[in-house]
Structure formats: structure tokens, C-alpha cells
Design a protein around this motif. Sequence first.
Motif, mmCIF file in Angstrom:
data_model
loop_
_atom_site.group_PDB
_atom_site.id
_atom_site.type_symbol
_atom_site.label_atom_id
_atom_site.label_comp_id
_atom_site.label_asym_id
_atom_site.label_seq_id
_atom_site.Cartn_x
_atom_site.Cartn_y
_atom_site.Cartn_z
ATOM 1 N N UNK C 210 0.865 -1.179 0.000
ATOM 2 C CA UNK C 210 0.000 0.000 0.000
ATOM 3 C C UNK C 210 0.902 1.230 0.000
ATOM 4 N N UNK C 211 0.587 2.158 -0.886
ATOM 5 C CA UNK C 211 1.360 3.404 -0.991
ATOM 6 C C UNK C 211 0.584 4.539 -0.321
ATOM 7 N N UNK C 212 1.181 5.157 0.664
ATOM 8 C CA UNK C 212 0.541 6.285 1.345
ATOM 9 C C UNK C 212 1.099 7.571 0.742
ATOM 10 N N UNK C 213 0.287 8.199 -0.079
ATOM 11 C CA UNK C 213 0.718 9.413 -0.777
ATOM 12 C C UNK C 213 0.538 10.623 0.127
ATOM 13 N N UNK C 214 1.455 11.555 0.042
ATOM 14 C CA UNK C 214 1.303 12.783 0.835
ATOM 15 C C UNK C 214 1.117 13.967 -0.104
ATOM 16 N N UNK C 215 0.608 15.043 0.445
ATOM 17 C CA UNK C 215 0.396 16.258 -0.348
ATOM 18 C C UNK C 215 0.312 17.445 0.598
ATOM 19 N N UNK C 216 0.998 18.512 0.244
ATOM 20 C CA UNK C 216 1.086 19.650 1.157
ATOM 21 C C UNK C 216 -0.228 20.409 1.275
ATOM 22 N N UNK C 217 -0.914 20.595 0.156
ATOM 23 C CA UNK C 217 -2.171 21.355 0.220
ATOM 24 C C UNK C 217 -2.972 21.096 -1.052
ATOM 25 N N UNK C 218 -4.250 21.494 -1.001
ATOM 26 C CA UNK C 218 -5.236 21.303 -2.071
ATOM 27 C C UNK C 218 -5.723 19.852 -2.118
ATOM 28 N N UNK C 226 -2.270 13.828 5.573
ATOM 29 C CA UNK C 226 -0.991 13.218 5.172
ATOM 30 C C UNK C 226 -0.280 14.289 4.357
ATOM 31 N N UNK C 227 0.349 15.210 5.060
ATOM 32 C CA UNK C 227 0.773 16.454 4.435
ATOM 33 C C UNK C 227 2.186 16.482 3.898
ATOM 34 N N UNK C 244 4.274 1.766 2.280
ATOM 35 C CA UNK C 244 5.349 2.591 1.747
ATOM 36 C C UNK C 244 4.862 4.010 1.493
ATOM 37 N N UNK C 245 5.818 4.893 1.347
ATOM 38 C CA UNK C 245 5.500 6.272 0.975
ATOM 39 C C UNK C 245 5.533 6.418 -0.543
ATOM 40 N N UNK C 246 4.571 7.149 -1.077
ATOM 41 C CA UNK C 246 4.576 7.468 -2.500
ATOM 42 C C UNK C 246 4.844 8.950 -2.676
ATOM 43 N N UNK C 247 5.776 9.256 -3.569
ATOM 44 C CA UNK C 247 6.179 10.641 -3.809
ATOM 45 C C UNK C 247 5.551 11.147 -5.102
ATOM 46 N N UNK C 248 4.702 12.163 -4.985
ATOM 47 C CA UNK C 248 4.199 12.862 -6.174
ATOM 48 C C UNK C 248 4.997 14.154 -6.257
ATOM 49 N N UNK C 249 5.639 14.385 -7.403
ATOM 50 C CA UNK C 249 6.587 15.500 -7.479
ATOM 51 C C UNK C 249 5.950 16.861 -7.228
ATOM 52 N N UNK C 250 4.641 16.974 -7.461
ATOM 53 C CA UNK C 250 3.992 18.276 -7.314
ATOM 54 C C UNK C 250 3.393 18.527 -5.940
ATOM 55 N N UNK C 251 3.631 17.636 -4.995
ATOM 56 C CA UNK C 251 2.928 17.719 -3.710
ATOM 57 C C UNK C 251 3.758 18.310 -2.582
#
Lengths: 424, 424, 424, 424
Positions: C210-218, C226-227, C244-251
Motif C-alpha cells: 500500500x502506498x501512502x501518498x502525501x500532499x502539502x495542500x489542495x 498526510x501532508x 510505503x511512501x509514494x512521492x508525487x513531485x507536485x505535492x
Amino acid sequence: MLIEKYRIQELNDSQLSTHKAKLSGLTGSIANTASVIEKLIAFQVAIPSWALGAGGTRFGRFSIGGEPRNLEEKIEDVGLLQALNQSSGAISLHIPWDIPENATSIKALAAQHGLRFDAVNSNTFQDQKGQQHSYKFGSLQHVDKAVRKQAIEHNIEVIRQGVALGSESLTVWLADGSCFPGQLNFRKAFQNTLESLKEIYAALPDNWKVFVEYKAFEPNFYSTTVGDWGQSLLYASKLGPKAYTLVDLGHHLPNANIEQIVSLLLMEGKLGGFHFNDSKYGDDDLTVGSINPYQLFLIFQELVEGMDAKGMNHATDLGWMIDASHNVKDPLEDLLQSVEAIQLAYAQALLVDAKALDQARQENDTVKAQELLQDAYRTDVRPLVAEARLRAGGALNPIGLYRSLKVRENLIKERGLVTVATGL
Amino acid sequence: MLIEKYRIQELNDSQLSTHKAKLSGLTGSIANTASVIEKLIAFQVAIPSWALGAGGTRFGRFSIGGEPRNLEEKIEDVGLLQALNQSSGAISLHIPWDIPENATSIKALAAQHGLRFDAVNSNTFQDQKGQQHSYKFGSLQHVDKAVRKQAIEHNIEVIRQGVALGSESLTVWLADGSCFPGQLNFRKAFQNTLESLKEIYAALPDNWKVFVEYKAFEPNFYSTTVGDWGQSLLYASKLGPKAYTLVDLGHHLPNANIEQIVSLLLMEGKLGGFHFNDSKYGDDDLTVGSINPYQLFLIFQELVEGMDAKGMNHATDLGWMIDASHNVKDPLEDLLQSVEAIQLAYAQALLVDAKALDQARQENDTVKAQELLQDAYRTDVRPLVAEARLRAGGALNPIGLYRSLKVRENLIKERGLVTVATGL
Amino acid sequence: MLIEKYRIQELNDSQLSTHKAKLSGLTGSIANTASVIEKLIAFQVAIPSWALGAGGTRFGRFSIGGEPRNLEEKIEDVGLLQALNQSSGAISLHIPWDIPENATSIKALAAQHGLRFDAVNSNTFQDQKGQQHSYKFGSLQHVDKAVRKQAIEHNIEVIRQGVALGSESLTVWLADGSCFPGQLNFRKAFQNTLESLKEIYAALPDNWKVFVEYKAFEPNFYSTTVGDWGQSLLYASKLGPKAYTLVDLGHHLPNANIEQIVSLLLMEGKLGGFHFNDSKYGDDDLTVGSINPYQLFLIFQELVEGMDAKGMNHATDLGWMIDASHNVKDPLEDLLQSVEAIQLAYAQALLVDAKALDQARQENDTVKAQELLQDAYRTDVRPLVAEARLRAGGALNPIGLYRSLKVRENLIKERGLVTVATGL
Amino acid sequence: MLIEKYRIQELNDSQLSTHKAKLSGLTGSIANTASVIEKLIAFQVAIPSWALGAGGTRFGRFSIGGEPRNLEEKIEDVGLLQALNQSSGAISLHIPWDIPENATSIKALAAQHGLRFDAVNSNTFQDQKGQQHSYKFGSLQHVDKAVRKQAIEHNIEVIRQGVALGSESLTVWLADGSCFPGQLNFRKAFQNTLESLKEIYAALPDNWKVFVEYKAFEPNFYSTTVGDWGQSLLYASKLGPKAYTLVDLGHHLPNANIEQIVSLLLMEGKLGGFHFNDSKYGDDDLTVGSINPYQLFLIFQELVEGMDAKGMNHATDLGWMIDASHNVKDPLEDLLQSVEAIQLAYAQALLVDAKALDQARQENDTVKAQELLQDAYRTDVRPLVAEARLRAGGALNPIGLYRSLKVRENLIKERGLVTVATGL
């Protein structure tokens, strides 16, 4: 739904003694409260017609229920706000979301609610049904003259609608810009936009102003063709004396010093007005004063100082508008909070000892200058704002009354649960 | 210079009736003011020894005059603050800028001023005269074991100094990082740093804590090896129960939600303490509360809520320190402003109706939740903070007294105009 | 529409001699090109099903025409990409936008196009028709257990769908957070979310991640639950070895050093995969490599170095996915550009002289370290990537072929001009 | 130390055949390489005298050794760079750090090294020994006319020095601004600054330009009085035709679109020149092209397009200067890297197919426009830049030669290990 006067009176009466006690604490220690209260009464903030329904993001939208289904109901909603706070005496329309079929009757309806029409807003950031040319690649900036022409004509039509309603200004916010390096020739985009704005400017009645709004990013994510105050000022200067810059608080790059921008635009005689809201990251369109109320105060401190220096009338010489989106709050409650936050900041700014501040600055006494600002800011001015509402016939506690009258529940009953107001 | 008690008394007496009137306005309308005042009296903020002289930037430094020339004079300065506000009862030393030659007499001197020694700070971001290895390319992260060893020993020496003074914590702020892509293997830098910290950790007395401070950038401009709270928490978790994260308010990327970080670190039992200051752009080290006082309040709201949830003692279970730089203000005035800003935020946070807030959250009543926070924030709590000072033997108006006693002028007379305190 | 092999062959043949000349320039001067080409052939990037139609912003959406109207057509579209570049051999589905009615036939269809199913994505950021509870105030974080339960069950259903398709991972991106200070108890939101994730984790098959994606805002504009990578890592660590952590480049927040985050997550064994895109301001979801291709290279440099250090398989041990939105480009062309940008960055990273870099770092030779990275980055590796495509049966020039075959025009003919694919 | 011609020749000879092979790969496939090489030869970048020693931050400075101890040695250092790359044929002085005692002999010395004097820089951000008034609270903005007068006279003195050296422009960078809300009246600060600049402007010789540099923040951390391009343009427009805006790449808020600013300033005829460097967070003063080389290319793309549209001479019509700080690199190596990065970006921009780009834009073909830019950017233009150096008499590999000649070791031998050049 209409709020009857006696309901306001009733609640006010029950809170009056507490209010008066708090107020007297202030009037006892501060010299100019009478003049502050008068200025607060005169100060009116325009409500945008598009902010009366639940807002959304590109990820979705969650309905609130009871949203206004047409222009008449939007006016009714602003009328509710005005009844409650007596500080929302204007409405700002958005064309084509709010095309009045009969301007005369709409004007009469607004007048019944004590409302006038503030700036009208054009929309060239979406394609409307049946529209000949698409704005996918911009409107006033477009490489194709035909598309520009269509967008110009739309703006002129908006002026026409505004004239019929008694509005006296046009706000032009352009989504024009580019998403990718290479997409746009920045210079030509600027020049096309300027040429288009000139045609719109030529159609302005004598007593009208046009506000050129700027925005750093979104919905274009690489460049915006009116991207910052410097660009907006360039357009406004090239256009002429009826063109001004409009400042939306959420339209800046991170950490921008907005109050300095405000001060310089005032200095240049080119500040036209405001879109109030608050933000943490971008154009978040949050409730005014919900994230950084001190910044709002600092902006008002510049406004009061700068307008006074030019002998401007606080209430009428600039356009005061809210531009927010309500994703998780009842829009009407949000707007009541926003108007109050603006009034508080304005009242605090009016309390600043301008003479002492001038002297502290003259002596480079930074500590004293900060103390003077924070002395005003830390003052609990809520009783002053409440008193202004009271004298104007509004509610001491607008949100309290809104809830005790079950306004939203009533609107849902009247309009239904799944209405969707036009807007973002 | 010493401020005699009677001078404080005199000024307080002249302001007492005005103060009491304002205070009674609050105590009349707020239930728990007595407990708030008690908590304020107990709450002490440590003053950093390096913030007592004029700070500077890489572009220059402008002297203030009368700066403390040695540790004794630094203690004297903090003593002046403490006499004035009775809330600065601790000093945080920086080694090697403040090596006490005789710990016993220094401790005695501090005690005379009512001061204890808070966290001691190591310094491996500058090369000291005669130092064998350079920290140009880092200290605890360095690729060369010998450099790391030197930095480790310095930290252990700082602990030793701290023990002699009665301090019980070590703050490790590392400038370690890189200026250019490619310069560093991030993983190995992390592992070297961790290994080094483990050796320092092993030297901690049983009752000590080590604070691992993070910082997003500066003086390294590409990467920092303890760059954010996530990295600091990783180190602290791997080190053990005596290791904690330290939050400096200016050490974040733009728009970071610091209050959420604070809440989560508390949840993890890994929040160690604070370096208070304020900033608009980066690690600006401005006066606390001078740029965004609402954010400061929101942080204290999380602290009060989170510490209460864990049954922690507000005054003693976290390290409360100021870390600021004074480029254009008299450092002592700046520190008086900073301490007051902290106390105001703390007092406002104590006024939040926690129960009602819990309920509003439970009901997703966002409007109400905001009202509850802003109701506390908009309250003018200055009379509460003044009363706390008064009861503790301090001045109702510390800056006013500082100025009327001409403290700076006296210090200049005693110490000279061109002294330069050690620090940034 | 299907692209016949011979059409690819034809165009390749006409470009072959030019290509071979360029390639030999590289193979002549670089030692390991053979191994680079092999690795490029093995490296496949998953295409998200929601990125095959025109994207939009909250301000509007401009259709492209010929968008896939159902899951079968989405697979067909990815098949077109795969035929062209032989590097898009996987598709990432989004439930409920892409619920396969018959998993077996869908799997067979995908296999015909040479596609496998990569991570499946749940969606609790919108309310679906007929859904019992609303996600307006969050899903896995929600204060109401019933809402959490609904969201948990949805995720478990997504796993079930994924199992049927042969997928082996679940990506959980949560919009959960808050828009206003006060709205949320951060700690409780974290704990609710963790508890919810634990239930989902328990439903994972043995071979799943399972990938736990993070995102700073929006879309939340004050806090995200999960910021950042620190929060994601906390969740993943508390969940267990399949998380695991998933990295979205725009987050990320502005200026974040993403490559350092990547390095540290790899160090911790907790990096799960990527959502590739590019951005200038926020989660702009622009074409990969269109704004800052050097950053992309630096990320791949960390990936290659870090994965090699752990003996990981570049092609299979992390999830490689694109997550973009196509507001002003043909989505298929955009995706071809994105995949190529990823391949170029990967190829450049493979050219870095790792041994020399290690030594430069060991000697703190920052100039040399930068030269080594930029030497690889400045190399024109397009012939290597083209050769990889050629050997795998793809087109030397995918976009050129796409245009000369008039693929979009054909899709419009087949599907119509006003189709709207599900997605953002 | 002087680098003898034959040493350059020797190394070039040994690398010639490899170089020629790479070059012919390019000249075979690209049409206009001859013209590109010519333009590269003509293009010279000025080296700032203050960047020849180790830079520092407010946290410390780590010496490099062999730093120039006086103006003569600074000229010698730039002479070394020029000998190596034949693209650093100018030096930009900083007064009062570099007051030439005898202008004639200094000019002669520079001429011996093939150097001319580019813009001279004034300094009113530090107090110099014996200076009557302090710049603590600003210089040209200062509330006290006497301080402004002193700063004006300093600038006029700098012009005088520049005239004697054959310089033809003055760069005014002001640290003026404020650290705290309240400290400054923005409007009056602007007006004071404008009035001061007018006096300086009046002292400019006919053939001179004045560059008004802007900066978002640092060393003032709340406001800067020339804070962005909009403000700089306002000053330059009010001053007259000899006044221009100078763009320092590191002086912007996060995420600013610098290339658009460049384009618009060119459009207005008000772009004066550049301070090249790179940055990730603020005014980091890193090596040009070390963080975001694509942005540098995009800026050059706008420069080439915009200057060509106006018929401007690339080499002479704008001021090309580096402004960097060298905290962890040998300054001379850093400058060689910086000049090369500038040349590469310029060469890539010259390769853009302007006609095809125009057409793609006319057709809103965003994909094609990106392809055209990236086609140029992805080209390995290092052989073109090397060829330009070769033809001009420089080294094929400047850093390689610098190292093999042990230049730094020689400088340390000549000048000592603990010299400190003036600068930041």
C-alpha cells in the motif's frame, strides 16, 4: 426568507447591557471612538454573486443546500446579510452567470433590500454554451484576432448590463496565460491584451472605472498575462485615467508584501479596489481574516494612511469587494465572518495614532512604531463594530441571530437541498 | 546596571488604577482569569546569550552600543529583563561564545538575578581559532571521521559545561548540509550524523535531554542534513527517549503549517521545545509576534491542547527559548517585546473554550470552531499579562520603564559605545 | 484505433541512418551505453487511466475530442502509447471511475496491448452518486466512525478489484485535512486516519503493497492529514512492512529538496514509488520535465545510486507512475513527452560516473562533483532512448508518428468530438 | 601568476581530436553553428571584483587561501579567468572595496589582461570606517536628508571613479527597506529614494546608464524599497532614458517567472542587464546553472528573441555580469563553471528554431512549442562553446587546465593562506 426587524431588535435587546458595558470600556480609554463608529457605519463591502453557493475545487464540490437558484434569490441572500450586518449594502454581479432579464425590476428588488450594484465582472475563462470561439488559449491575449474580438464584445456587453443596473465599474480578471514554457510569446500576449483592453476602455461610460485584476498563477500554471501588480499597473497606465489596479489578496507569490503594493498603488493614484479573502498557499479563497488577520490589519493601516494623505473618502473612493469560495462553510455564515473581519481590521487601523507613528518613523524608533501598530491591533474592537451595526439597524451578533433564526434551514425548505448556485 | 525595586513600584503605582480598570473588564466577563494569571506567572522564557548584542546579516552589522562584553554582563542584561517582566528567568548559553571560567561564581551571579540555566548550545557551524579541523564541509555529517570526532567532543564538552551550571539539556543545531547538487551523499550524511549524535547521546547525564533542531536552509543553500521535522524525528527516534525535536519558528519552507507539526510531535512524545521568533521569508529572526501573531496563537493553542491531553506541565515540560537577531532594534527592547508576544499568545490560548471547540469539531462546525479560536484571539489579554507581571514583582509596562530609566544610555555609559557582543 | 507495426517500421526506416549516426557519436565516447539501453528497455512507466482525457481546473475544462468513453477505450489509448514508445506497458486504474465489469475480459484486452495493471487507486475525495455518507469533512480521518467505515470499505473493494486484474498495489491519496484553523484536531485526525489505514492494511493480500501518498495542500487549504513525507513515513512505519511512501513531485511546499526526501526514504526502505509530473507553483500536474528537468535528473540520480546501494531492481522494485493533467495539450502527446522526459532523466542518471562521484565527495571536491553530474546531464542522450525504443519495437519518433498517423483525428472520428473521459 | 599561452596550447592539442570529432557531430546536423560560435566569441561576461575571495554567510566564512589582497591582484585573477576562457573580458568594481589609487595604471594593468571595466557598484549597505552618518536605517530612502545626501555623494563619487576607468554604467543596489511592520512609510521611502536617484541620475555622463537593481528581501526582512521589477521599473521610468532595471536571478519571491519579467522589461526598453547566479531558496548566490539550468535557458530564449525583435546587439546592448558568492568552492573554479553555464544557455537559445516556434505559437501548438525549446535545450552544445574558446585563444577545458597548472596552489604560494579578499 426575510428577516423581520423585530427579530433583530429582540436579540439585540437581550444582549444590550453586556454590549454597552464592553463598549464603555473602550470609549472610556480611547479618544476617537465616535468617529470610528461613524466611519464603520459608512463602510460597505460588496458581496459577489458567485459566492452565495458552495464553492468547490477541481477535486469536487460538496453542496450546502438552499443555494440561490437565480439572480433574484442571490439578491435575497445578500439582503439577508445586509439585514444582519448593515455593512453588505452592495452586490457584485458576474456575467454570464447572472444576466438580469429585466434590469429595472432587478434594480427595484435590490433597492428593497437596501443594495446597490458594485463592479460587474466579465468572464472569459470558461467557454459558454454556443460560444463561437474557445478561450482555451486565452481571450484578450489570444493569437487569433477573432477570439479577442469575441472577448472584447463580451466585456462591452457586461458594461452595458452594468449601466442598466447602475453599476459604475467593470472588473476584468483574465485567466489568460500559459501552462508551458514556449507556449506563449510574452510580449505579444501583453500587446494583444493591451490592445483588447483599449477597445474595452473606449466603451466605458464617463463615470466608469475599469479594474485590471492581476494573479500570479492558476488556472494557467506557467505564466499569467496579468501576473502581478507591476504588469497590472503597466496596463492601467497605458490605458488612461479610468483604469486602475485591483488587488485580490490571494493572488500573490509566497511571502509577498501586499501592504507595500497597496501603498505604492495608492501613491501612483492607481489603486482601484480589493477582492478580500485569505489564503495560506495560493488563491485559496478562504474567509477573510481566517489565516493572517495581522496582514489584513497592516493593509488597512496603509489604506487609511494613504487615503487620508490624498484626501480620499474611505467608503466610496475604492471598490471594496469580497471574493471567496466556501467549500466547507455555509456561504452566508462565511460572508458574515468575512465582513466582520474586514470591519475589525478597518477599526483597528483607525485607532492607530498616526501622528505618533509619523514621529517614531522620523526618529527611526522601530520598537515604538511596532508598539503603536500593535497597540491598535491588540485592542478588542469588537464592541465598536457591534455598535456600528446596532446604530445602523443590524444585529449585535449576526451569526448568532442567523443561527437562532435557522436561516439556512429555511432556505433549504424554500429552495430545496440539491440546488446549485452558479459560480466556482 | 541594576533596576531597583522601588523604581518599578513607582511606575506601577502611577499606572495602577488604569490597569485595574482594564483588568476588571476582563475578569468580569471571563471565567478563568485567575488560573490564566497563575499560569502566566509560572511560564518563563529563556533568553539566549547571543541575542543580547546587535545582530547582523551577511551584508553588515550596525552596533547598538553598551553591548555586554562578557558572560557576566550578559547575565546582567538578562537580569534586567527579568527584573522588568519576571518572565525571563532563564538564560541559554552558547559555547564557545560563553565559556564560563568559573561555573560556581557564574551560577551564583545568575541566582542573584533570579536566573537558571536553560539548554546549552554547541557550535560547529564556525571554525574557532586554533581549531584543528575545519567545519567548512560539515561537522557531525563530515566524510572525515576525525572531523566528526572533533565535533562530537565539542558537544560533550558543552554538556560538561552545562552540568557545571545546572543546565539539563543540550541543543544541537547543525549547519551541516550542502550548497550544490552532487556535493553530498544524503544517505551517508544522515548516517554519519546519526552515528555522531549517538556518541553525544551516550554522554548525556540521566536527567538530560538533547534537542535536535531542524532547519530548511541557510547557511547551506541546497540541502540541510537535519532539514525538516521529519528528519529530526527520525534522528530523535533512533537515538532514544532522551532525544527530542526542537522547533524554531523560522526554520521552515514557505507556507508550512507549523502548528500541525507541533501537534504531531507532541502526539509522538517527541517535542522538546521551541526557539521563538518570527519571519516573513526565511530564518529572519525577527521579534516574536511581529509578522504573524495569529500563527503564534495557533501554535500555542496546539501546545495547550496537546500538553493538557498528555497531562504535561506547561511551564516545565518543554524548553521555551527565544532565538532572534536584532538588526535594527535595541536587543533588550526587542526581547521585552518578544516575551510579551509569547505571553499574549499563551494567554489567548488559555482562553479558548476547549470543550466547546471539541464539540464544534465533533459536529464539523467549522464556522463555530473558527469563532471559538478568534473569540479568544481577539480578546485584549494585555491586562492579564500585566497583572501576572505585577503579581510577580515586575513592571506593568516594561518597555516604558526601560525607557524612562534610560537603561540603554546607562549601559553605554558603563560599557562604551563600540562594544560588540559575541553572536551573529 | 490500432497502430500497425509496419507503420512504425516505415517511419523508423526513413529515420534510421540519421539515428544511427547520432547514436554512434555516443557509443563511441561513452563506455556503458549497451547496459544503459538494456535498462531503458526494461523500464516501464504506468499510465493513469484518469489522464487520458482533457484535464481541467476549478475554473473550467476545455475538451480535446476523441476522449475515451469507457475503460476499454482507456486501455486502447494506453495501448497506442505502448505501441509508439514500448515504455508505457502498464495502466493504473482509478476506482470508481474505472470499475471493470468483467475483470477477465479487461485483463485479456490489456494483455493484447502488452499492458499489465499497476497500482489501483481509491477515491474518497469526491462523493459518488448514491453514497450514504459525505466526504466533505474527510474520509479516513472523519470524526464519525460510520464515514470512516464507508471509506475503509471502499478501499477494500478497490483491493478486490485490483486482485482480479492482477494489480499488486493500492495507492491511497487522501484529500483529508482542513480549510480553517480550528476545524480539526490534528492529533485525532492522524489517529483516526491511522486506525482506518490499519483496517485497509489488514485486507492487503500477502504480495501487495500500500502506498501512502502525501500532499502539502489542495483541496484542503489549511492542513492536510498526510501532508508531507514525514507524516507519510510515520503512517507507513506504524502500519508495517507492506506500507510505503509514494512521492508525487507536485505535492511539496515551495523550494522543497525532493531528491533528498527520495534518498532518505530509500535509506529507510520505505520508498514505494512515484507519481511523476512537473510544477511551478503547486500541484500543477504539468508534463514531466517541462518546468525543471534538472530536478528530475537529480531525483533519478538519487534513485539509481540508492537502489544500487540496496541491490534493488530499477524496473520492478518501485512503482513508476505518471500523474498529470492535460489542460492545453492532447493528453496522448503529453504522455509521450512525459515518458520520454522520464527516460532521458533515467538515462542521464545511468551515465553518472558513480565511482568518481564517490571519490569527489570523499574529498569534498564540490566543483568536481557538480561537473560529474552535469557531465551526464548535458549529454544528449536522446539517441540512447530512441535506440531503446527501436529495439523494443517502438517508434524512433513517437510524437512524429502519432501526428503523421493522425491518431487524434482518428479517435475523434471513432468516438466523437464531445466525449468526456472521467477524471479531473 | 600568469598562464602562458603555450600551456593552453599544449593541453588543447592533446584534446583536439576528441573535440573535433564531437564538434563535427554537431556541425553535421545543425545549420547555423558557425554563427553560433561567432556570437559566443563576442559574448563576454563581467566578473565582479567581490567574488574573487571566499564568500560567507552570517554564520561564518571559510577561507580558501590565495585570495587577492588588493585591486591589482583582483585584476590578475580575472586575467587568469580570461586567459582560460576568453569570455570574461570585463571586471565590475565595487566601491569602496576597490578604490583604485591610480586609475591610469589600473586601466593599463587591466588592458594587459585584455579586460575592460564594466558597471561600477556603489555600496550604501554597510557603514565604512569614519563615515559620518550610518546606513542602519537606509541610505537613499533615509528619513534624514543628511544621510541621503551622504549616500548620493558616494554614488556620484563612484561615477567619478568609473569615468576614470572607462566604465559606462553604475549599478545601484540598495539594501534600503525595513525589518518590521510600522518601521517605514512605504510611500515616503519611495519618494525619498526617487529624489535621491534623481540627483545621482543628474550626475551621469551622457554615455552612461544607471541600473536600478531590485531585490525581494535580505538584508531587510519585512520590506525592500526597490523590492521587485515593478518598483524598479517605476523608478527607471520616472528617472529617464538612461535609467534601466537590472535583474539579479536570485532576487525574487519563490516561483517567480523571471523569463516573463525579462521579456516585458525588454518590451518596455528598460532592461539594463543581469546579475547571474542560481538559487534554491533566496539570494543564495550559487554557481550559475547549478540549480535550475532550464530556467537559465528560458531566460536566454527570451533575451535572444526579444533582443532580435528590437535589433539589439547581444554582446553589447545589455550588461552581463555574474554576482555570486563562493562559500564552498574555489572562487575561480566557480566562476569558470558560471561563465560556461551562461555560454551553454546562450548557445542553446541560439539553436531554437525561432520561425517554427512562432508558427507553433500562432497555432497554439503547445506540444510543438515545448518540443522546439527542448530540442535546443537537450542538444549537447559543449563542443560549440569549447570551439568558441579555442578560436578565441582560450582553453578547451578551462577547469582541467586550471587544475593541472595548480593555479590555486600557486596563488597560495604567492599570496599566503590566510588572505581575505574584500567582499561578502
